[in-house]
Design a protein around this motif. Structure first.
Motif, PDB file in Angstrom:
ATOM      1  N   ALA A  13      -0.455 -31.783  -3.289  1.00  0.00           N
ATOM      2  CA  ALA A  13      -0.766 -30.854  -2.202  1.00  0.00           C
ATOM      3  C   ALA A  13      -0.845 -29.421  -2.731  1.00  0.00           C
ATOM      4  CB  ALA A  13       0.282 -30.973  -1.106  1.00  0.00           C
ATOM      5  N   ARG A  14       0.048 -29.060  -3.636  1.00  0.00           N
ATOM      6  CA  ARG A  14       0.061 -27.698  -4.174  1.00  0.00           C
ATOM      7  C   ARG A  14      -1.108 -27.452  -5.141  1.00  0.00           C
ATOM      8  NH1 ARG A  14       5.762 -28.930  -4.633  1.00  0.00           N
ATOM      9  NH2 ARG A  14       6.921 -27.888  -2.953  1.00  0.00           N
ATOM     10  N   HIS A  15      -1.627 -28.512  -5.735  1.00  0.00           N
ATOM     11  CA  HIS A  15      -2.749 -28.386  -6.686  1.00  0.00           C
ATOM     12  C   HIS A  15      -3.947 -29.182  -6.171  1.00  0.00           C
ATOM     13  CE1 HIS A  15       1.031 -27.827  -8.959  1.00  0.00           C
ATOM     14  NE2 HIS A  15       0.357 -26.910  -9.652  1.00  0.00           N
ATOM     15  N   ALA A  16      -4.226 -28.999  -4.903  1.00  0.00           N
ATOM     16  CA  ALA A  16      -5.221 -29.829  -4.213  1.00  0.00           C
ATOM     17  C   ALA A  16      -6.587 -29.794  -4.884  1.00  0.00           C
ATOM     18  CB  ALA A  16      -5.335 -29.393  -2.758  1.00  0.00           C
ATOM     19  N   LYS A  17      -7.100 -28.606  -5.165  1.00  0.00           N
ATOM     20  CA  LYS A  17      -8.447 -28.507  -5.738  1.00  0.00           C
ATOM     21  C   LYS A  17      -8.514 -29.129  -7.129  1.00  0.00           C
ATOM     22  CE  LYS A  17      -9.732 -24.399  -3.116  1.00  0.00           C
ATOM     23  NZ  LYS A  17     -10.154 -22.979  -3.193  1.00  0.00           N
ATOM     24  N   THR A  18      -7.461 -28.925  -7.906  1.00  0.00           N
ATOM     25  CA  THR A  18      -7.429 -29.529  -9.251  1.00  0.00           C
ATOM     26  C   THR A  18      -7.452 -31.045  -9.169  1.00  0.00           C
ATOM     27  OG1 THR A  18      -6.179 -27.640 -10.096  1.00  0.00           O
ATOM     28  CG2 THR A  18      -6.125 -29.677 -11.392  1.00  0.00           C
ATOM     29  N   VAL A  19      -6.647 -31.610  -8.255  1.00  0.00           N
ATOM     30  CA  VAL A  19      -6.573 -33.075  -8.104  1.00  0.00           C
ATOM     31  C   VAL A  19      -7.914 -33.640  -7.665  1.00  0.00           C
ATOM     32  CG1 VAL A  19      -5.530 -34.928  -6.753  1.00  0.00           C
ATOM     33  CG2 VAL A  19      -4.095 -33.083  -7.654  1.00  0.00           C
ATOM     34  N   ILE A  20      -8.508 -33.012  -6.671  1.00  0.00           N
ATOM     35  CA  ILE A  20      -9.798 -33.508  -6.174  1.00  0.00           C
ATOM     36  C   ILE A  20     -10.868 -33.384  -7.252  1.00  0.00           C
ATOM     37  CG2 ILE A  20     -11.648 -33.076  -4.501  1.00  0.00           C
ATOM     38  CD1 ILE A  20      -9.442 -32.214  -2.515  1.00  0.00           C
ATOM     39  N   GLY A  21     -10.866 -32.273  -7.952  1.00  0.00           N
ATOM     40  CA  GLY A  21     -11.834 -32.091  -9.035  1.00  0.00           C
ATOM     41  C   GLY A  21     -11.658 -33.132 -10.129  1.00  0.00           C
TER      42      GLY A  21
END
Length: 857
Positions: A13-21
């Motif tokens: 949740a805190r690194h949402a964009k990184t995870v999705i990317g």
């Protein structure tokens, strides 16, 4: 596990964009790998070590030049009547073009083949007529020789009489010395004439003997020709306005590369034929490249509608769909990439996609549903995401593991293609579970409070408590859960009765693999099958191949006679239309005979024929002093596969039931809850079997499901249904019963615990069940024929398991058992690990931490 997933959820949740990317990069990377190295899927379903495979291996060694499969070609003159010379030439040109294809060894021209049959008939008649004159001549010659010898004997007697007329002294001397009168011209001349006449008669007799030997040889050849002709009486390549030919490939049709198959089909489509329709057989046209079609898309659309109704928000409804598509997309691409090293069938990606989409949506729904409820109770965003991932996510993790175990257990069957199928689907589920536990928390962070319907945002903003226990209990005392627990015996009886009735057709289950008659009516494969069946005989759609080894040292005639003896034995059977010697090895010791069954290849009669032929191998070999190596052909291969799968079914079912009891006992720390769950699973499986038999084998409601020619059920469908429904039934059992157990451990009475647990899990199971049914049902009209019954069987199985077992039978049974539903022997309680599937310990820890903070304020 709950604490680990809690931490994972918070981090994602805190690194949402990184995870999705990261997940999108994985999707693109695996997809690119698949496109570059993937070889495509096969239609081959074989079992190494089976009798069929042993025969094929024998032929590869003894007749490598004749290895390779055959595909049929059917032609129809739409103008009516027999084919004109121009049409015959056009078809011949097409066949010549096909013979030039690298993947084609030879072609069978129907006009040439029919001409050869007719020539053989004419040759036999001509030979019989030609042998008539020599027979008469020899008889007349024998008569003349006999008369000549009789005349010669008379002359000898006359000569002897002339001796008797000599004076007594000369006669006595002649008796003691026959040459006494030599030199007397009259006597010498008579003797010489007699000797010459006898020599002439001997020469004539010898000529007659030689002529008779030739005549006997001719008669022998004629007899062999007549025997061969009789065996081909039922064989033809032309019938009215139809013709049937064939293509012999350099390899088995299911091993053709997509480019090779495409080259053949393109040549057929490009041929310029006047008033001629060409129907290649299913072994030529079968294309397994289309895994996803329009019907599957409809299933996803229905799932999206269900998600919107369940979650009340377009954004929230789209999240499970997107995560499921990403996870199953990676799994599917991985499977395609693995085709570069592992042979995979067309069923592998279809099953993986079914389960990946369905379970991906269900698992994401479970986490989103928990998160949304917590948010509506006033939980902070990141804390709620982490808690949902640690609690509902734990259920997702264990549910996924159970599905993977159930599918991986297919390896115990010893059937390679089933093992690969189970591992491929299990691998996809593993990817989907990982995607769910990482992507869902990340996506929830990005959409924030939009996960809550607008109608509820005001309540949340006012910090109103949406679902306290008293309110939950009050709501649980209404609705379906309350109705079921108020009428438990009625609900149990109705559920069992309905499922038992639906399961009745399962007792007539027959297994097989689809043939051309299972293809859509508009397909070339179906038209090919029907044209051949109607004009030449259904058995020509699935000929058998007998492989016989003769003893060495036989001459050509002896080999031919022995082979015909065997063929006539086959043809004499009531269930055989005819049998024809086909080809032989270079040394003549290996003979191949084509057996044409009297019935269609997918009938019980043909299956019994194959079994009877195998049972009689020893007797046939002893009778003709040969070795019957065995039988081959696609029909034989299908029967072997079906028999092997049927034999593995009891073992696999036993393993699955044992796993179900063990895992559910550990999860629910109860004896009776797992027993009832397993009993419900068996009822669901039985009903699914019964429905499949009724529709696909009996033809009930056939037009509705595109079943125009009912036939045997797909051989590996039952074992696949067991594996998949096992995992899903355990999933739904966890979703429903874990809430009941949680309420029970918190001190509520048994009835309230059942109702409250149903209220908490029933809505999720209902939505999940509808979603899985929709996804599976989307495959009922798949472009790949054998996928259709799988889609129906799984859809129906989930339907009855979710709505008659998990949300009706189980709550009613659990209510009747009361507190005894949670009974577990003390010794088992001590040694059994605490799975904490619902993350109850984590919730207690978090609640205590939150309450401590509140008190500190």
């Amino acid at each position: 596990m709950a604490s680990l997933l809690y931490s994972l959820g918070a981090w994602c949740a805190r690194h949402a964009k990184t995870v999705i990317g990261l997940w999108l990069v994985i999707l693109v990377g695996v997809g690119a790998l698949a496109l570059n190295v993937g070889k495509g899927f096969s239609t081959q379903y074989d079992i190494p070590g089976s009798e069929y495979e042993k025969v094929i291996e024998y032929l590869d060694k003894k007749l490598p030049e004749d290895s390779g499969g055959t595909g049929t070609l059917a032609f129809k003159n739409t103008a009516g009547g027999s084919f004109s010379q121009e049409q015959q030439q056009q078809i011949t040109d097409l066949l010549n073009e096909l013979e030039n294809q690298p993947a084609v060894r030879e072609v069978t021209n129907p006009f040439t083949a029919q001409a050869d049959l007719e020539k053989a008939t004419a040759d036999v008649a001509e030979a019989e007529e030609e042998l008539q004159a020599p027979e008469e001549e020899i008889a007349e010659g024998r008569k003349q020789v006999t008369e000549g010898r009789e005349e010669l004997q008379k002359q000898r007697e006359e000569l002897q009489d002339s001796y008797d007329q000599l004076p007594e002294q000369l006669a006595e001397q002649l008796k003691s010395d026959p040459d006494f009168v030599s030199g007397i011209p009259a006597i010498d001349g008579a003797r010489q004439q007699l000797a010459q006449a006898e020599a002439q008669l001997d020469a004539s007799a010898k000529e007659l003997d030689e002529a008779e030997e030739q005549l006997a040889s001719g008669r022998e050849e004629l007899a062999l020709g007549k025997r061969q002709l009789k065996l081909t009486e039922e064989v033809s390549f032309l019938s009215g306005d139809t013709a049937r030919g064939a293509i012999t490939f350099t390899k088995e049709p299911h091993n053709l590369e997509p480019a090779e198959r495409e080259a053949v089909t393109e040549a057929i489509e490009a041929a310029k034929l006047t008033d001629i329709e060409t129907y290649p057989g299913v072994e030529i046209t079968q294309d397994v490249s289309e895994v996803v079609g329009a019907s599957e898309g409809v299933g996803v659309i229905v799932a999206a509608i269900v998600l919107f109704v369940a979650l009340g928000s377009v954004v929230a409804a789209g999240l499970p769909l997107i995560t499921a598509l990403i996870g199953s997309g990676i799994g599917l691409a991985g499977i395609f990439a693995l085709t570069s090293t592992v042979q995979m069938t067309s069923t592998d990606p279809a099953l993986a996609l079914m389960l990946g989409l369905g379970l991906g949506i269900d698992y994401a729904l479970l986490i989103v549903h928990r998160h949304r409820r917590q948010m509506m109770e006033g939980e902070h965003l990141i804390a709620s995401i982490a808690r949902a991932n640690g609690t509902a996510g734990t259920s997702v993790f264990f549910a996924g593991v159970i599905n993977i175990i159930g599918l991986s257990a297919l390896t115990v069957t010893g059937i390679p293609f089933l093992s690969v199928m189970g591992l491929a689907a299990g691998g996809t589920i593993a990817v989907v579970v990982a995607a769910t536990l990482m992507l869902v928390p990340a996506a929830l962070k990005l959409i924030g409070h939009r996960v809550i319907p607008k109608s509820k945002l005001v309540e949340v903003a006012r910090n109103e408590v949406y679902d306290k226990q008293d309110l939950a209990i009050d709501q649980a005392n209404r609705g379906w859960g309350a109705f079921v627990t108020n009428h438990p015996w009625l609900m149990i009886g109705a559920s069992v009765l309905i499922l038992a009735i639906v399961a009745i057709p399962a007792f007539s289950l027959r297994l097989g693999l689809p043939m051309g008659n299972s293809e859509p009516r508009t397909s070339d494969g179906y038209k090919n099958y029907q044209l051949i069946a109607e004009n030449y005989g259904t058995g020509f759609n699935g000929p058998l191949l007998s492989v016989v080894e003769l003893q060495a040292g036989l001459d050509e005639t002896e080999r031919e006679e022995k082979t015909l003896d065997i063929a006539e034995d086959y043809a004499a059977r009531a269930d055989v239309l005819t049998a024809i010697p086909a080809t032989e090895s270079a040394d003549g010791t290996v003979q191949l005979l084509q057996i044409i069954p009297a019935h269609a290849p997918d009938t019980e009669a043909t299956e019994n024929l194959v079994h009877d032929l195998r049972d009689g191998e020893a007797a046939l070999g002893e009778k003709h002093d040969v070795t019957v190596v065995g039988y081959a052909g696609q029909t034989v291969a299908n029967i072997d596969i079906s028999d092997k799968v049927a034999g593995a079914l009891p073992l696999y079912l036993t393993i699955v039931i044992a796993l179900s009891l063990l895992l559910l006992t550990m999860i629910f720390r109860s004896i009776w809850a797992p027993v009832m769950a397993s009993a419900g699973f068996l009822l669901s499986v039985g009903a699914a079997f019964g429905a499949v038999v009724a529709i696909y084998q009996w033809g009930w409601l056939g037009p509705l499901f595109g079943v125009h020619d009912p036939t045997a059920v797909l051989s590996f469908l039952p074992i696949l249904l067991i594996g998949v429904l096992f995992g899903l039934s355990v999933d739904y059992q966890i979703f429903i019963v874990s809430g009941m157990r949680e309420a029970w451990t918190h001190g509520l009475d048994s009835r309230t615990s059942v109702r409250l647990g149903y209220r908490q899990g029933g809505a999720v199971v209902t939505a999940a069940g509808i979603i899985m049914v929709s996804v599976f049902a989307g495959f009922i009209f798949s472009g790949v024929t054998m996928i259709r019954p799988i889609g129906f069987g799984l859809a129906f199985g989930v339907l009855v398991d979710a709505f008659l077992i998990r949300t009706t039978f189980i709550p009613a049974v659990m209510h009747l058992f009361g507190k005894h539903a949670w009974w577990l022997p003390r010794w088992m309680d001590k040694i059994m690990p605490d799975m904490d599937v619902e993350g109850a310990k984590l919730e207690a820890k978090l609640d205590a931490h939150r309450n401590g903070k509140l008190e500190g304020r």
